[in-house]
Enzyme design. Structure first.
Site, PDB file in Angstrom:
ATOM      1  CD  GLU A  13      -1.522   2.443   1.780  1.00 17.83           C
ATOM      2  OE1 GLU A  13      -2.213   3.447   1.569  1.00 17.83           O
ATOM      3  OE2 GLU A  13      -0.452   2.494   2.437  1.00 17.83           O
ATOM      4  CD  GLU A  14       2.464   3.190   4.095  1.00 20.79           C
ATOM      5  OE1 GLU A  14       2.376   4.218   3.409  1.00 20.79           O
ATOM      6  OE2 GLU A  14       2.016   3.109   5.255  1.00 20.79           O
TER       7      GLU A  14
END
Ligand SMILES: [Zn+2]
Length: 464
Positions: free
Chosen positions: A321-322
């Site tokens: 996600e990051e």
């Protein structure tokens, strides 16, 4: 009847009548009538629960941070899948996701003039590094990308640009500062982190398309302010920046998926989860260890209470996600046509401070489906006893976006959001910052919402 008993009876009857007259009970929604008792049972169990916290502690203290591409992320994936299996989830899988592999390497910034001092810095994720031996240069300090443009190229070329921004302009500096500085010939960019106590702050750096890429790092508030004070007095400030940041070849990472199959419509799915990757600092406790562990515990609690909703509850720990959202996209590919059976997506990715409710479906959903919005409000009422039932707009999240874009309504956990921004993406995002009862409230909120979405007669998207 004695006189006293008679009077007492009159008083009771009168008091009851007054109470009935003045405070009529609000009409209960069908959802409140149908699920009120179940919701209270779930909440009570969540507030007694320790298993979710125990798992979170293990993730933080025994596995640690889990940056995309790292062995510790893979370790977390294997452990999480095993925990899901041990707890009795069905169809536990770890579908592969090809992810970028950015490596920070060692890094430092040293003030050279007017005196020598170590500076507290951290490069932004996905930044390019400096050449070997670093970059040495004079610092020019500015308060915004716009102000930098006004300085003119002659003053910026060959310099290291410090954006000494206040917190409200931090995102603007991260999003547009590096491209603006590079276009004006700067060698590197530093951005004031916005969060005190010598704590620099990493996050994903996205270079503007077409702009040349220059090394970009976060620098502590205290050190940024020091440089700003010196340059404002006209003093030349020089520093050396060394960053080994670089990309290695893409690697294979994994999402983690586990089901609690529905009793009547097992093919219809409510997804809940967060992201298993983190940045390579701290422990990734609030971001997003709490989100994934609370989602898992929510489903396990429902199971332990002997409640099996009609539809399937699916826990997904998304990867990457990051630094790219590849996990969310890969999940969309993984489910293929099954996306049409996704009834709702719930994402918990804003830290585990005390919850206040959920963002629902994005502004778009609110406008398109007033019936669904009304239903979301009714489900929210089930969380009013813990003040966690406020439904607001804009409910999607980075990981569930690929399914909400297809049409499944999305819910995003909202919290009081007091200190999360200070902790996340820093060395300070550790297990000790998690308040046990706040975490339990996340479990309770997720469990009630997910259960009702999976069990109510209609699919959310049918309520228009
Ligand atoms: Zn996150």
């Amino acid at each position: 009847m004695t006189r006293q008993l008679f009077l007492t009876t009159i008083l009771i009857v009168a008091a009851t009548a007054v109470a009935a007259d003045l405070t009529p009970a609000p009409a209960k929604s069908e959802i409140a009538t149908k699920y009120g008792a179940t919701a209270q049972k779930i909440i009570a169990a969540a507030m007694r629960d320790n298993d979710g916290l125990r798992r979170l502690e293990y993730l933080c203290d025994r596995i640690g941070n889990r940056v995309t591409g790292s062995e510790s992320l893979e370790k977390a994936v294997r452990w999480a899948a095993e925990e899901m299996r041990k707890a009795g989830l069905e169809n536990v899988r770890t579908p592969p996701v090809t992810v970028p592999h950015w490596v920070r390497g060692s890094e430092s910034a040293t003030l050279l003039e007017p005196f020598q001092k170590r500076l507290w810095m951290m490069s932004y994720g996905l930044s390019v590094g400096t050449p070997r031996g670093g970059i040495t240069g004079e610092v020019i300090s500015t308060l915004s990308p716009e102000q930098l443009s006004n300085l003119g190229r002659a003053k910026v070329e060959g310099k290291i640009v410090l954006f000494a921004v206040e917190r409200d302009r931090y995102s603007e500096a991260v999003n547009h500062g590096p491209a603006r500085a590079a276009a004006m010939g700067a060698k590197a960019v530093l951005i004031r982190s916005g969060f005190p106590m010598q704590g620099p702050h990493t996050s994903q750096l996205i270079y503007e398309e077409g702009a040349s890429k220059i090394p970009t790092a976060s620098i502590s508030v205290e050190d940024a302010d020091l440089i700003e004070r010196l340059t404002t007095k006209g003093m030349p400030v020089r520093l050396r920046l060394e960053m080994e940041a670089h990309f290695d070849a893409d690697v294979e990472a994994h999402n983690v998926v586990g089901d609690f199959l529905g009793s009547e419509k097992p093919k219809e799915i409510v997804v809940l989860g967060g992201h298993i990757d983190s940045w390579d600092v701290g422990q990734g406790a609030h971001d997003d260890g709490t989100g994934i562990m609370a989602s898992l515990e929510a489903v396990l609690l429902i199971k332990q209470l002997g409640l099996r909703p009609k539809r399937t509850l699916r826990v997904v720990f998304f990867t990457n996600e990051e630094s790219g959202h590849r996990g969310g996209q890969a999940y969309r590919t993984f489910i293929g046509d099954e996306v049409k059976n996704h009834v709702a997506g719930i994402e918990d990715d804003h830290g585990a401070e005390k919850p206040i409710g959920f963002g629902f479906g994005g502004a778009q959903h609110q406008a398109l489906f007033p019936g669904a919005y009304q239903r979301a409000l009714e489900i929210g009422e089930l969380l009013s006893s813990i003040n966690a039932g406020k439904i607001s707009g804009r409910g999607s999240g980075g990981d569930i976006r690929p399914i909400t874009e297809y049409g499944a309504p999305g819910f995003a956990m909202r919290t009081i959001n007091k200190e999360y921004d200070f902790w996340h993406h820093t060395e300070g995002d550790t297990f000790d910052k998690v308040v046990p009862n706040d975490f339990r409230l996340h479990v309770a909120s997720l469990a009630v919402l997910a259960f009702v979405l999976a069990d109510m007669p209609e699919r959310m998207s049918e309520l228009n």
